[in-house]
Design a protein around this motif. Structure first.
Motif, PDB file in Angstrom:
ATOM      1  N   SER A 171      -8.187  58.442  -3.350  1.00  0.00           N
ATOM      2  CA  SER A 171      -9.320  58.966  -3.797  1.00  0.00           C
ATOM      3  C   SER A 171      -9.813  57.366  -4.614  1.00  0.00           C
ATOM      4  O   SER A 171     -11.248  57.325  -4.421  1.00  0.00           O
ATOM      5  CB  SER A 171      -8.763  59.757  -4.812  1.00  0.00           C
ATOM      6  OG  SER A 171      -8.453  61.084  -4.496  1.00  0.00           O
ATOM      7  N   CYS A 172      -9.390  56.165  -4.922  1.00  0.00           N
ATOM      8  CA  CYS A 172      -9.709  55.392  -5.820  1.00  0.00           C
ATOM      9  C   CYS A 172     -10.234  54.702  -4.874  1.00  0.00           C
ATOM     10  O   CYS A 172     -11.311  54.199  -5.191  1.00  0.00           O
ATOM     11  CB  CYS A 172      -8.514  54.533  -6.782  1.00  0.00           C
ATOM     12  SG  CYS A 172      -7.662  55.338  -7.818  1.00  0.00           S
ATOM     13  N   TRP A 173      -9.832  54.515  -3.372  1.00  0.00           N
ATOM     14  CA  TRP A 173     -10.311  53.596  -2.644  1.00  0.00           C
ATOM     15  C   TRP A 173     -12.155  54.098  -2.393  1.00  0.00           C
ATOM     16  O   TRP A 173     -12.349  53.545  -1.878  1.00  0.00           O
ATOM     17  CB  TRP A 173      -9.121  53.637  -1.005  1.00  0.00           C
ATOM     18  CG  TRP A 173      -8.474  52.599  -1.245  1.00  0.00           C
ATOM     19  CD1 TRP A 173      -7.078  52.490  -1.332  1.00  0.00           C
ATOM     20  CD2 TRP A 173      -8.612  51.230  -1.221  1.00  0.00           C
ATOM     21  NE1 TRP A 173      -6.678  51.814  -0.968  1.00  0.00           N
ATOM     22  CE2 TRP A 173      -7.844  50.463  -0.999  1.00  0.00           C
ATOM     23  CE3 TRP A 173      -9.949  50.114  -0.837  1.00  0.00           C
ATOM     24  CZ2 TRP A 173      -6.987  49.169  -1.358  1.00  0.00           C
ATOM     25  CZ3 TRP A 173     -10.245  48.846  -0.915  1.00  0.00           C
ATOM     26  CH2 TRP A 173      -8.917  48.326  -1.345  1.00  0.00           C
ATOM     27  N   PHE A 174     -11.938  55.328  -1.949  1.00  0.00           N
ATOM     28  CA  PHE A 174     -12.925  56.163  -1.948  1.00  0.00           C
ATOM     29  C   PHE A 174     -14.067  56.017  -3.136  1.00  0.00           C
ATOM     30  O   PHE A 174     -14.958  55.424  -2.618  1.00  0.00           O
ATOM     31  CB  PHE A 174     -12.907  58.099  -2.048  1.00  0.00           C
ATOM     32  CG  PHE A 174     -14.115  58.245  -1.533  1.00  0.00           C
ATOM     33  CD1 PHE A 174     -14.868  58.884  -0.707  1.00  0.00           C
ATOM     34  CD2 PHE A 174     -14.266  59.110  -3.369  1.00  0.00           C
ATOM     35  CE1 PHE A 174     -15.553  59.489  -1.026  1.00  0.00           C
ATOM     36  CE2 PHE A 174     -15.918  59.580  -3.163  1.00  0.00           C
ATOM     37  CZ  PHE A 174     -16.526  59.459  -2.363  1.00  0.00           C
ATOM     38  N   GLY A 175     -13.735  55.886  -4.292  1.00  0.00           N
ATOM     39  CA  GLY A 175     -14.581  55.183  -5.410  1.00  0.00           C
ATOM     40  C   GLY A 175     -15.178  54.094  -4.811  1.00  0.00           C
ATOM     41  O   GLY A 175     -16.419  53.424  -5.296  1.00  0.00           O
TER      42      GLY A 175
END
Length: 498
Positions: free
Chosen positions: A122-126
């Motif tokens: 999810s952090c990578w998505f951000g």
């Protein structure tokens, strides 16, 4: 069915439980629509990640470009091998990462490492959405004079979530469109920045800002390789969630032939494209001392038309990467956490919300150190998966029990302490040696798990596939079986092919 012909289809009837979400059921042969070519193209699009530029920009400050390339290839091929090893779980049994994780961690314990992986994704998505939004915002500035990057960020995030909610086929179609254009535009970026470096009197193949010597050079080389492995560590653990959609031949016992659908993508396409991204970042730093070529080109290129195309391709690149390598795995994990009450599309929204709330524009500032830390933690999970699947179970899995609340994988109150303690130990030790974090985490976690599970935990909690090591009973595609859950009609692969 002729006399003596074996029926390897399987049907399981059991009560509904929180472990049974339709999105997490094994994928049968008819639903495996992704071809070898499609997966390779998908990898091309996934590997175009702007965060990889930071690795190149940091590396060329201490190593010449040819050593940066060599270290990157070593790390990319190494993590590609890990991906293909864990990917066989999806190929053979059609299982996703969070479901198989119930075997080495327990039906409840699986949520701890899988949620960590989901949060990282999810952090990578951000982070990727932030970069894509900067490209879109640059276009808005050039065309309309509007500078509203945060609105671009929110809109761009929403569009990606909508696309991913359609499922894996929508992602594959999108990647087929984006991948070749992204590669071409990246080539243009490389040539433009190389010219800028030459005009500044810096030869990209010989220039180093502060050369590392002796043991410092070895350490710098290892740091690039480990950062690359940490970069893709999430997918090394979570590859079954993607590989279960790849077409595979039934009744194929040869590991390489059975996994040919994923080999070219993970061992050739990804290393080539990722290495090229690192090269572009290194050349960008050599040109104007900025590792992000987007900012570099905005400063050095006056052709508005080319810049507009570049920024659009950057947005497309981050979109295709996010859907395949971040949103789908994270959504699958969060769906598994909530059971049938949380469908896949809700998991997508939850993952995207986390990616927005972590403020990725600040997170990127510490991306390389974060890769080393996260890489070691994830490597420990990968090591445990490989040991559990290949060395202990020898690819045999009692798949029906993975969906049973009180089955063999429930262990002690739902926890496999051998897996949890091995993961903690491997992740902790890796933090002590950050420049070698992935290797340390992988081998430490895997070794401790092998000893503790084989000679302690599974002595107390018997495993059917270990007590009765039968290929016909516990293998999947190798013996032509489509694992079926609940009251679904059983499918015999061999009968379908006749």
């Amino acid at each position: 069915m002729s006399q003596g012909q074996q029926d390897n289809s399987t049907q399981i009837k059991s009560k509904v439980s929180h472990l049974k979400s339709p999105d997490l059921f094994p994928i049968g042969i008819k639903k495996r629509t992704m071809t070898m070519t499609g997966f390779s193209i998908l990898w091309v699009s996934m590997a175009v990640v702007l965060a990889a530029f930071a690795i190149g920009g940091d590396a060329i400050q201490q190593l010449p470009l040819h050593l940066v390339i060599l270290a990157t290839i070593a790390g990319a091929v190494g993590i590609g091998i890990c991906m293909t090893l864990t990917g066989d779980i999806g190929i053979e049994h059609g299982l996703s990462f969070p479901v198989y994780l119930r075997a080495p961690f327990g039906t409840i314990g699986t949520h701890i490492p899988s949620v960590v992986r989901g949060l990282v994704a999810s952090c990578w998505f951000g982070v990727n959405t932030f970069f894509g939004a900067t490209g879109i915002n640059a276009i808005m500035i050039m065309l309309f004079g509007l500078d509203q990057w945060f609105i671009c960020f929110l809109v761009f995030a929403a569009l990606q979530l909508f696309n991913t909610a359609f499922g894996i086929k929508a992602v594959e179609r999108f990647a087929n469109f984006a991948a070749p254009i992204i590669v071409l535009i990246s080539g243009w970026m490389y040539m433009t920045l190389s010219e800028q470096a030459q005009l500044a009197g810096r030869d990209i193949w010989g220039w180093v800002e502060t050369p590392a010597l002796g043991t410092a050079a070895i350490s710098a080389f290892a740091l690039v390789a480990m950062a690359t492995m940490g970069f893709w560590g999430t997918l090394a653990a979570d590859m079954p969630s993607l590989s279960r959609f790849i077409q595979a031949p039934a009744y194929e016992r040869n590991w390489f032939k059975r996994n040919k659908g994923q080999l070219i993508g993970s061992l050739i396409a990804m290393p080539i494209v990722h290495t090229f991204m690192v090269i572009v970042g290194a050349v960008s730093y050599a040109a104007v001392f900025i590792s992000n070529p987007v900012d570099a080109l905005l400063e050095t290129t006056s052709n508005v038309f080319l810049l507009g195309i570049l920024m659009m391709m950057i947005a497309l690149g981050q979109w295709s990467t996010n859907t395949s390598s971040n949103l789908i795995p994270a959504a699958t994990i969060f769906s598994n956490l909530g059971g049938p009450r949380i469908p896949f599309w809700a998991g997508v929204i939850f993952a995207g919300s986390i990616g927005v709330l972590v403020q990725p524009w600040n997170l990127f500032e510490i991306i390389v150190p974060a890769l080393l830390i996260v890489g070691g933690i994830l490597a420990s999970i990968v090591g445990i998966l490989v040991v559990d699947y290949y060395l202990i179970r020898k690819r045999r899995v009692n798949v029906p029990a993975l969906y049973e609340e009180d089955g063999q994988y429930h262990y002690w109150h739902g926890f496999n302490l051998a897996g949890l303690l091995s993961w903690i130990a491997g992740g902790t030790v890796s933090l002590l040696f950050p420049n070698y974090s992935f290797l340390i985490g992988f081998f430490t976690g895997g070794t401790i798990y092998y000893v503790s599970a084989k000679y302690w935990w599974f002595k107390m909690y018997k495993q059917d596939e270990l007590e009765n090591p039968s290929d016909d009973a516990y293998l999947g595609m190798t013996v032509g079986r489509n694992w079926k859950i609940d009251n679904e009609v059983p499918i015999n692969v061999k009968q379908q092919s006749n």
